[in-house]
Design an enzyme around this catalytic site. Structure first.
Site, PDB file in Angstrom:
ATOM      1  N   THR A 172       0.905  -1.117  -0.188  1.00  0.00           N
ATOM      2  CA  THR A 172      -0.034  -0.022   0.511  1.00  0.00           C
ATOM      3  C   THR A 172       0.909   1.422   0.244  1.00  0.00           C
ATOM      4  OG1 THR A 172      -1.829  -1.226   1.164  1.00  0.00           O
ATOM      5  CG2 THR A 172      -1.180   1.319   1.522  1.00  0.00           C
ATOM      6  N   VAL A 201     -12.753  -5.092   1.390  1.00  0.00           N
ATOM      7  CA  VAL A 201     -12.573  -3.779   0.817  1.00  0.00           C
ATOM      8  C   VAL A 201     -11.829  -3.640   2.423  1.00  0.00           C
ATOM      9  CG1 VAL A 201     -12.690  -0.706   1.006  1.00  0.00           C
ATOM     10  CG2 VAL A 201     -14.318  -2.986  -0.022  1.00  0.00           C
ATOM     11  N   GLY A 224      -0.833  -1.381   6.169  1.00  0.00           N
ATOM     12  CA  GLY A 224      -0.576  -2.989   7.363  1.00  0.00           C
ATOM     13  C   GLY A 224      -1.486  -3.996   6.967  1.00  0.00           C
ATOM     14  N   HIS A 225      -2.019  -4.469   8.514  1.00  0.00           N
ATOM     15  CA  HIS A 225      -3.666  -5.146   8.092  1.00  0.00           C
ATOM     16  C   HIS A 225      -4.798  -4.529   8.184  1.00  0.00           C
ATOM     17  CE1 HIS A 225      -6.185  -9.134  10.314  1.00  0.00           C
ATOM     18  NE2 HIS A 225      -5.482  -9.203   8.539  1.00  0.00           N
TER      19      HIS A 225
END
Length: 313
Positions: A172, A201, A224-225
């Site tokens: 990302t 999403v 991140g997660h």
């Protein structure tokens, strides 16, 4: 009006970046930071700077945003992005978008040309068509490296954060900036997690989670997660601590630690305050990041790494 010191900070994703991608990841964020800062150097605003920086990374195939995006379980590209103006709290976002090379610019169009904040899927693509935004063949957004990795990992193990933290690619990208007028902005863009469910999403396009910007406190972009970041609304949580008087780095570390302890999630953040204080923090193995202030470029990849070079000689 008192002129502020412009600052931009960018990230290229927090995860276990393999050695073979580390150099390209660092080079990519350095290029994006320079591009965004050049906007600020010319007197441009923070919103233009973060859009420019994120577009640069969307066009770089080393990152999972735009070109270089990962594939879902059906072998499709689904893109998410957000952009936010700290002066007005105006925000635009898109999710599950297909065939758009620069979803951050589509997100900005949602902010500026509609009365909505978030458009998703078919509706977002229809909106892109209505404003004449160019589409590209999906194949141009996917690298041969990603196709090989997708074939190897056709099953994404839901609920296993350890797998995400150590193995899954999720570069990302994001940017935060403050301009000479003290206005802040953020932008975040992603292709998600490899082998995610169709229609999944994450945090990136969700206001307060993947990003948030407010001239009263600062601007944050998260990586991140995604599910963990969503559960703690990480971007807004960090700014809450800034509003309570915490230093930027301390607020970031505290909230990332809270996310790890509360929901076992790892990730990274970049942030900047209206006064120009900035930070880049992460709890994953690596995060590619870069920042420019006072014509000095700072960058890093490993925990506690902080390299420096003069931007203009």
């Amino acid at each position: 009006m008192i002129k502020m010191k412009p600052v931009i900070v960018v990230h290229g994703g927090a995860w276990a970046i393999p050695d073979e991608l580390s150099r390209a990841s660092v080079d990519g964020v350095k290029t994006a930071a320079r591009e965004g800062f050049s906007v600020l150097k010319r007197g441009g605003n923070a919103l233009d700077a973060v859009e420019s920086a994120v577009r640069t990374m969307e066009d770089d195939t080393v990152f999972d945003a735009g070109h270089g995006s990962v594939l879902n379980t059906d072998g499709e590209v689904e893109l998410d992005a957000i952009i936010m103006d700290g002066k007005t709290l105006g925000s635009g976002a898109v999710s599950s978008v297909k065939n758009i090379a620069n979803p951050v610019s589509l997100a900005r169009a949602v902010m500026e040309k509609t009365n909505h904040v978030l458009l998703t899927g078919r509706g977002a693509n229809l909106f892109a068509d209505s404003i004449g935004m160019a589409t590209v063949p999906t194949d141009t957004l996917v690298t041969e490296y990603e196709r090989r990795e997708w074939e190897k990992q056709k099953t994404y193990l839901t609920g296993v954060n350890e797998l995400f933290n150590s193995q899954c690619a999720h570069d990302t990208v994001g940017a935060v900036a403050v301009d000479s007028n003290g206005n802040v902005a953020c932008a975040t863009s992603t292709g998600g997690i490899r082998n995610k469910m169709v229609g999944r999403v994450g945090d990136s396009p969700i206001i307060g989670s993947g990003g948030y910007a407010d001239n009263l406190s600062g601007a944050v972009s998260c990586t991140g997660h995604g599910e963990s970041i969503l559960k703690v609304t990480l971007a807004r949580l960090i700014l809450l601590h800034i509003e309570q008087g915490k230093a930027a780095a301390d607020a970031a570390q505290m909230c990332l630690r809270y996310m790890k302890e509360r929901v076992c999630g790892a990730g990274g953040v970049i942030l900047v305050t209206p006064s120009g204080e900035w930070a880049a923090q992460f709890t994953t193995e690596r995060m590619a990041w870069a920042a420019v202030e006072d014509d000095v470029l700072w960058y890093g990849l490993e925990p506690d790494e902080r390299c420096k070079e003069q931007l203009f000689q």
